[in-house]
Design a protein around this motif. Sequence first.
Motif, PDB file in Angstrom:
ATOM      1  N   LYS A   1       3.232  -1.709  15.860  1.00 14.07           N
ATOM      2  CA  LYS A   1       3.291  -0.923  14.630  1.00 14.07           C
ATOM      3  C   LYS A   1       3.537  -1.765  13.382  1.00 14.07           C
ATOM      4  O   LYS A   1       2.857  -1.608  12.379  1.00 14.07           O
TER       5      LYS A   1
ATOM      6  N   ALA B   1      -4.828   7.140   0.100  1.00 15.00           N
ATOM      7  CA  ALA B   1      -4.728   5.744   0.587  1.00 15.00           C
ATOM      8  C   ALA B   1      -6.041   5.340   1.256  1.00 15.00           C
ATOM      9  O   ALA B   1      -6.513   4.205   1.098  1.00 15.00           O
ATOM     10  N   LYS B   2      -6.628   6.281   1.968  1.00 17.80           N
ATOM     11  CA  LYS B   2      -7.915   5.976   2.628  1.00 17.80           C
ATOM     12  C   LYS B   2      -8.963   5.613   1.590  1.00 17.80           C
ATOM     13  O   LYS B   2      -9.696   4.627   1.735  1.00 17.80           O
TER      14      LYS B   2
ATOM     15  N   ASP C   1       2.081  -2.157   8.492  1.00 16.39           N
ATOM     16  CA  ASP C   1       3.332  -1.630   9.055  1.00 16.39           C
ATOM     17  C   ASP C   1       3.116  -0.240   9.625  1.00 16.39           C
ATOM     18  O   ASP C   1       4.081   0.455   9.960  1.00 16.39           O
ATOM     19  N   ILE C   2       1.863   0.185   9.707  1.00 24.47           N
ATOM     20  CA  ILE C   2       1.590   1.536  10.222  1.00 24.47           C
ATOM     21  C   ILE C   2       0.599   1.456  11.389  1.00 24.47           C
ATOM     22  O   ILE C   2      -0.271   2.290  11.546  1.00 24.47           O
TER      23      ILE C   2
ATOM     24  N   VAL D   1       0.872  -1.189   0.000  1.00 21.76           N
ATOM     25  CA  VAL D   1       0.000   0.000   0.000  1.00 21.76           C
ATOM     26  C   VAL D   1       0.907   1.236   0.000  1.00 21.76           C
ATOM     27  O   VAL D   1       1.745   1.395   0.891  1.00 21.76           O
ATOM     28  N   TYR D   2       0.739   2.085  -1.007  1.00 22.54           N
ATOM     29  CA  TYR D   2       1.719   3.162  -1.170  1.00 22.54           C
ATOM     30  C   TYR D   2       1.120   4.419  -1.794  1.00 22.54           C
ATOM     31  O   TYR D   2       0.369   4.350  -2.764  1.00 22.54           O
ATOM     32  N   SER D   3       1.485   5.571  -1.228  1.00 25.47           N
ATOM     33  CA  SER D   3       1.232   6.872  -1.875  1.00 25.47           C
ATOM     34  C   SER D   3       2.571   7.600  -1.944  1.00 25.47           C
ATOM     35  O   SER D   3       3.299   7.624  -0.945  1.00 25.47           O
TER      36      SER D   3
ATOM     37  N   PHE E   1      -5.109   2.565  11.263  1.00 21.10           N
ATOM     38  CA  PHE E   1      -5.424   3.022   9.908  1.00 21.10           C
ATOM     39  C   PHE E   1      -6.336   2.035   9.173  1.00 21.10           C
ATOM     40  O   PHE E   1      -7.413   2.390   8.697  1.00 21.10           O
ATOM     41  N   TYR E   2      -5.934   0.776   9.112  1.00 20.39           N
ATOM     42  CA  TYR E   2      -6.706  -0.196   8.318  1.00 20.39           C
ATOM     43  C   TYR E   2      -8.004  -0.609   9.022  1.00 20.39           C
ATOM     44  O   TYR E   2      -8.956  -1.027   8.365  1.00 20.39           O
TER      45      TYR E   2
ATOM     46  N   GLY F   1      -5.745  11.948   1.521  1.00 17.34           N
ATOM     47  CA  GLY F   1      -6.866  10.992   1.614  1.00 17.34           C
ATOM     48  C   GLY F   1      -6.872   9.940   0.504  1.00 17.34           C
ATOM     49  O   GLY F   1      -7.864   9.217   0.354  1.00 17.34           O
TER      50      GLY F   1
ATOM     51  N   ARG G   1       0.950  12.635  -0.249  1.00 15.92           N
ATOM     52  CA  ARG G   1       0.451  12.090   1.033  1.00 15.92           C
ATOM     53  C   ARG G   1      -0.422  13.088   1.794  1.00 15.92           C
ATOM     54  O   ARG G   1      -0.314  14.288   1.596  1.00 15.92           O
ATOM     55  N   GLY G   2      -1.274  12.533   2.652  1.00 20.25           N
ATOM     56  CA  GLY G   2      -2.116  13.359   3.513  1.00 20.25           C
ATOM     57  C   GLY G   2      -3.311  13.948   2.793  1.00 20.25           C
ATOM     58  O   GLY G   2      -3.998  14.831   3.315  1.00 20.25           O
TER      59      GLY G   2
HETATM   60  C1  LIG Z   1       0.823   5.004   4.644  1.00 18.16           C
HETATM   61  C2  LIG Z   1       0.517   5.729   3.337  1.00 18.16           C
HETATM   62  C3  LIG Z   1       0.126   4.714   2.287  1.00 18.16           C
HETATM   63  C4  LIG Z   1      -0.635   6.701   3.587  1.00 18.16           C
HETATM   64  O1  LIG Z   1      -0.927   7.304   2.340  1.00 18.16           O
HETATM   65  P1  LIG Z   1      -1.736   8.699   2.245  1.00 18.16           P
HETATM   66  O2  LIG Z   1      -2.287   8.780   0.864  1.00 18.16           O
HETATM   67  O3  LIG Z   1      -0.889   9.791   2.717  1.00 18.16           O
HETATM   68  O4  LIG Z   1      -2.882   8.421   3.304  1.00 18.16           O
HETATM   69  P2  LIG Z   1      -4.220   9.269   3.515  1.00 18.16           P
HETATM   70  O5  LIG Z   1      -3.967  10.691   3.167  1.00 18.16           O
HETATM   71  O6  LIG Z   1      -5.351   8.584   2.858  1.00 18.16           O
HETATM   72  O7  LIG Z   1      -4.435   9.070   5.046  1.00 18.16           O
HETATM   73  C5  LIG Z   1      -3.588   9.661   5.947  1.00 18.16           C
HETATM   74  C6  LIG Z   1      -3.725   8.918   7.243  1.00 18.16           C
HETATM   75  O8  LIG Z   1      -2.777   7.845   7.266  1.00 18.16           O
HETATM   76  C7  LIG Z   1      -2.114   7.865   8.495  1.00 18.16           C
HETATM   77  N1  LIG Z   1      -0.741   7.437   8.333  1.00 18.16           N
HETATM   78  C8  LIG Z   1       0.091   7.736   7.334  1.00 18.16           C
HETATM   79  N2  LIG Z   1       1.297   7.222   7.594  1.00 18.16           N
HETATM   80  C9  LIG Z   1       1.216   6.609   8.794  1.00 18.16           C
HETATM   81  C10 LIG Z   1       2.137   5.894   9.607  1.00 18.16           C
HETATM   82  N3  LIG Z   1       3.422   5.735   9.241  1.00 18.16           N
HETATM   83  N4  LIG Z   1       1.707   5.376  10.767  1.00 18.16           N
HETATM   84  C11 LIG Z   1       0.408   5.527  11.150  1.00 18.16           C
HETATM   85  N5  LIG Z   1      -0.504   6.201  10.431  1.00 18.16           N
HETATM   86  C12 LIG Z   1      -0.087   6.720   9.256  1.00 18.16           C
HETATM   87  C13 LIG Z   1      -2.098   9.328   8.884  1.00 18.16           C
HETATM   88  O9  LIG Z   1      -1.969   9.453  10.274  1.00 18.16           O
HETATM   89  C14 LIG Z   1      -3.429   9.836   8.407  1.00 18.16           C
HETATM   90  O10 LIG Z   1      -4.421   9.622   9.399  1.00 18.16           O
HETATM   91  P3  LIG Z   1      -5.460  10.785   9.817  1.00 18.16           P
HETATM   92  O11 LIG Z   1      -6.145  11.200   8.548  1.00 18.16           O
HETATM   93  O12 LIG Z   1      -6.355  10.103  10.780  1.00 18.16           O
HETATM   94  O13 LIG Z   1      -4.606  11.859  10.368  1.00 18.16           O
HETATM   95  C15 LIG Z   1       1.758   6.557   2.868  1.00 18.16           C
HETATM   96  O14 LIG Z   1       2.186   7.363   3.938  1.00 18.16           O
HETATM   97  C16 LIG Z   1       2.929   5.697   2.396  1.00 18.16           C
HETATM   98  O15 LIG Z   1       2.977   5.318   1.246  1.00 18.16           O
HETATM   99  N6  LIG Z   1       3.886   5.395   3.292  1.00 18.16           N
HETATM  100  C17 LIG Z   1       5.072   4.612   2.934  1.00 18.16           C
HETATM  101  C18 LIG Z   1       4.741   3.155   2.669  1.00 18.16           C
HETATM  102  C19 LIG Z   1       3.960   2.506   3.807  1.00 18.16           C
HETATM  103  O16 LIG Z   1       4.363   2.538   4.963  1.00 18.16           O
HETATM  104  N7  LIG Z   1       2.843   1.865   3.459  1.00 18.16           N
HETATM  105  C20 LIG Z   1       1.997   1.167   4.382  1.00 18.16           C
HETATM  106  C21 LIG Z   1       2.387  -0.264   4.420  1.00 18.16           C
HETATM  107  S1  LIG Z   1       1.370  -1.205   5.494  1.00 18.16           S
END
Ligand SMILES: CC(C)(COP(=O)(O)OP(=O)(O)OC[C@H]1O[C@@H](n2cnc3c(N)ncnc32)[C@H](O)[C@@H]1OP(=O)(O)O)[C@@H](O)C(=O)NCCC(=O)NCCS
Length: 394
Positions: free
Chosen positions: A364, A123-124, A155-156, A111-113, A160-161, A121, A118-119
């Motif tokens: 985490k 990934a959501k 891994d987060i 799962v990646y943005s 979130f999920y 919405g 990022r931030g």
């Molecule tokens: C995690 C990830 C996919 C989120 O993508 P995004 O498009 O920015 O996510 P959204 O904007 O839809 O949502 C943001 C939410 O994700 C949460 N989030 C993002 N990174 C996080 C982290 N490392 N730990 C916990 N929560 C995290 C934020 O707190 C935020 O929550 P909120 O809206 O309640 O404040 C992106 O940060 C990413 O690609 N990270 C690197 C790869 C990774 O760790 N992927 C997940 C593997 S399980």
Amino acid sequence: MIAANSPHLPDGDSPDLVLVPATPQERIAAIKLNSAAWKGPLDIDAYIAREDHLHNHQLVRDGMTCWILVDGSEPEGDRTILSSCETYPKKALLAYQGQVEEVSTHGIGSVYSRPEFRGKGYAKRMMEELGKKLETWKMEKQPRGKTSFTILFSDIGKKFYAQFGWRPYAAAHMVLPARAMEDTDQVSESNGTSNRGKTRDLLAEDVERTMCHPNIIADLRNELQRASSKSQTAQVAILPDYDHYSWHWAREEFFVQELYPDRSPPLIKGAGDDDAHVYCTWNRNFGDTPENSVLYILRWVYDKPQSAEEEQSLIQAMVDILRRAQHEAKDWGLATVEFWNPDPILQKAVQTLDSDVQVEHREKSSIPSLRWTGDKHGLGQEVEWVLNEKYAWC
Ligand SMILES: CC(C)(COP(=O)(O)OP(=O)(O)OC[C@H]1O[C@@H](n2cnc3c(N)ncnc32)[C@H](O)[C@@H]1OP(=O)(O)O)[C@@H](O)C(=O)NCCC(=O)NCCS
């Protein structure tokens, strides 16, 4: 295509956004983007080659999908990837009220943005759409035409999920340090657990013979049947089959070929004791640095002891196998040996080997998470994840 720094990025809740399977070119573009997070010690070309290698593995090749969140008004071939992930088909056993059936499910990964997006919405939005899509995706041959659950390993953290239905499950593990043979011999002399010399190394074909035998799956089916007939809670287990183990080995074999071209391939895939009927299989996980490189025990198989004496022999055999795993980790320059959700017998074996090692609970990383939709099919509200071990990871 929208420029990465464009001020006109769509909102995460825009009705224009759609989640679609990537074209082959878009899949490579998504892999290039996420390489920043996951290529580890590989260079970008080797990382793409590794992903292709795994993509073609027999476990996943008929159904693995790369998903991308895009603006539906952009033409195919010129779409901006707002967020992406992959899904892997998996076989599983599902038991409810004493009936056991083999079913299909999906595991979700990568799962990646990209950082600039990022931030917002994305990934959501992707997870919200994905949950709905996966219920019927490639499920034509399923009895209900639908899956009852899907899994991922977060891994987060645990929150979130969970918003989208993937609830966190047990995330405990034990960690032993890698140790050279001479060092484990010294420890065993000091704590009186001398090696009985009955452990044998398992090659891939030995793992197949000992851990993937039809009787093992039949025992698992019986166990699920018994447990589910005594409760209202459905039971699921990802099928612990040879393809799962061999998919993990394909990762390590690729790494060794790339990073240690002078070494022979890692042929030893586990260890076991035929007298005590206990076996485990592992894979070597090469991280960015030796400190975060791990020998993961993917799964343990053994019979439940029927007497105190049997339990003692089982524990002693496990201690010897754990020592063997420590040597193997040391031999490959890995820092630790790890295994997930150890049961009380395995915990006793670890304590016998090293009384300082305790069960740790992850908050985490690698949080097993499961989205249950079986309630829609009359399979109850709750589900237990049986065999929540590393082999199921994707
Ligand atoms: C995690 C990830 C996919 C989120 O993508 P995004 O498009 O920015 O996510 P959204 O904007 O839809 O949502 C943001 C939410 O994700 C949460 N989030 C993002 N990174 C996080 C982290 N490392 N730990 C916990 N929560 C995290 C934020 O707190 C935020 O929550 P909120 O809206 O309640 O404040 C992106 O940060 C990413 O690609 N990270 C690197 C790869 C990774 O760790 N992927 C997940 C593997 S399980």
